[in-house]
Design a protein around this motif. Structure first.
Motif, PDB file in Angstrom:
ATOM      1  N   ARG A 256       0.910  -1.353  -0.079  1.00 23.78           N
ATOM      2  CA  ARG A 256      -0.100   0.032   0.105  1.00 23.78           C
ATOM      3  C   ARG A 256       0.843   1.230  -0.020  1.00 23.78           C
ATOM      4  N   LEU A 257       2.135   1.043  -0.119  1.00 22.88           N
ATOM      5  CA  LEU A 257       3.001   2.382   0.099  1.00 22.88           C
ATOM      6  C   LEU A 257       3.254   2.625  -1.258  1.00 22.88           C
TER       7      LEU A 257
ATOM      8  N   ALA B 146      -8.418 -12.200   3.534  1.00 24.04           N
ATOM      9  CA  ALA B 146      -8.874 -11.302   2.463  1.00 24.04           C
ATOM     10  C   ALA B 146      -8.783 -10.054   3.211  1.00 24.04           C
ATOM     11  N   ARG B 147      -8.519  -8.890   2.295  1.00 19.18           N
ATOM     12  CA  ARG B 147      -8.594  -7.518   2.771  1.00 19.18           C
ATOM     13  C   ARG B 147     -10.011  -6.867   2.408  1.00 19.18           C
TER      14      ARG B 147
ATOM     15  N   VAL C  56      10.534   0.820   5.196  1.00 17.33           N
ATOM     16  CA  VAL C  56      10.305   1.686   4.069  1.00 17.33           C
ATOM     17  C   VAL C  56       8.823   2.399   4.559  1.00 17.33           C
ATOM     18  N   ALA C  57       8.161   1.612   5.111  1.00 16.61           N
ATOM     19  CA  ALA C  57       6.868   2.565   5.659  1.00 16.61           C
ATOM     20  C   ALA C  57       7.378   3.634   6.698  1.00 16.61           C
ATOM     21  N   TRP C  58       8.117   3.334   7.652  1.00 19.21           N
ATOM     22  CA  TRP C  58       8.501   4.490   8.635  1.00 19.21           C
ATOM     23  C   TRP C  58       9.127   5.498   7.841  1.00 19.21           C
TER      24      TRP C  58
ATOM     25  N   ASN D 280       1.881  -5.657   8.237  1.00 18.63           N
ATOM     26  CA  ASN D 280       0.570  -6.195   7.997  1.00 18.63           C
ATOM     27  C   ASN D 280      -0.319  -5.025   7.258  1.00 18.63           C
ATOM     28  N   THR D 281      -0.319  -4.044   7.994  1.00 17.09           N
ATOM     29  CA  THR D 281      -1.052  -2.765   7.574  1.00 17.09           C
ATOM     30  C   THR D 281      -0.821  -2.499   5.984  1.00 17.09           C
TER      31      THR D 281
END
Length: 190
Positions: free
Chosen positions: A5-6, A189-190, A38-40, A169-170
């Protein structure tokens, strides 16, 4: 297939704070961005604090690497964190954790440990994740075996790696080189 998602961010697009955080991670003991980093980078203030806490939790808790990695695998299994498990399983095995115990953890079973220190770390982590508390008996045994400062550090390690798992996970993150066929847990599933 889970898509991250990033958005990608090139170094030349980074703010000075983001670039400084990237440099700190690459110059530190990890030397790579494998994991939540990478998220942070998208929140460099959080990222800088988290990566410094993570370096302590991974390398300086007073626990032998085998036990730290056991606690990390317990966390990865609790959160079904694909990347966290993928990254830490080989480290745990190389540090001396029995592959059969790791597989039992992955399957959600109670491992059959032959070493007391492994049993105590597993019991401590399991109770904390399951019951949101640690029993008096488990707490006393952990303090007797490791000492109070290390028990405090164990709680910090578990909390930090829960943050890592939630981040991974997010944002649907995978470990470097981890394909969809390398997932240790069924992907909801999301």
């Amino acid at each position: 297939m889970t898509q991250p998602r990033l958005p990608a961010i090139a170094r030349e697009q980074m703010s000075p704070e983001q670039a400084a955080m990237l440099d700190a991670i690459l110059a530190g003991p990890r030397k790579n961005l494998n994991g939540p980093f990478v998220a942070w980078i998208h929140s460099p203030q959080l990222g800088e604090l988290a990566q410094r806490l993570g370096a302590f939790c991974r390398y300086d808790t007073g626990l032998p690497l085998r036990l730290s990695e056991l606690a990390i695998l317990a966390t990865a299994a609790c959160w079904q964190s694909q990347a966290e498990w993928h990254i830490h399983l080989p480290i745990a095995i190389e540090a001396g954790l029995a592959p059969a115990a790791a597989e039992q953890i992955r399957r959600g079973e109670t491992p059959q440990f032959t070493l007391r220190d492994e049993r105590v770390v597993w019991q401590f982590a399991s109770e904390l994740y399951r019951d949101k508390r640690v029993s008096d008996a488990t707490y006393a045994e952990a303090c007797e075996l490791f000492g109070l400062p290390v028990v405090v550090n164990l709680v910090g390690l578990l909390g930090y790696y829960a943050l890592v798992a939630m981040t991974l996970n997010t944002f649907g993150m995978r470990a470097e080189g981890q394909g969809e066929g390398d997932l240790p847990f069924a992907e909801p599933a999301r």
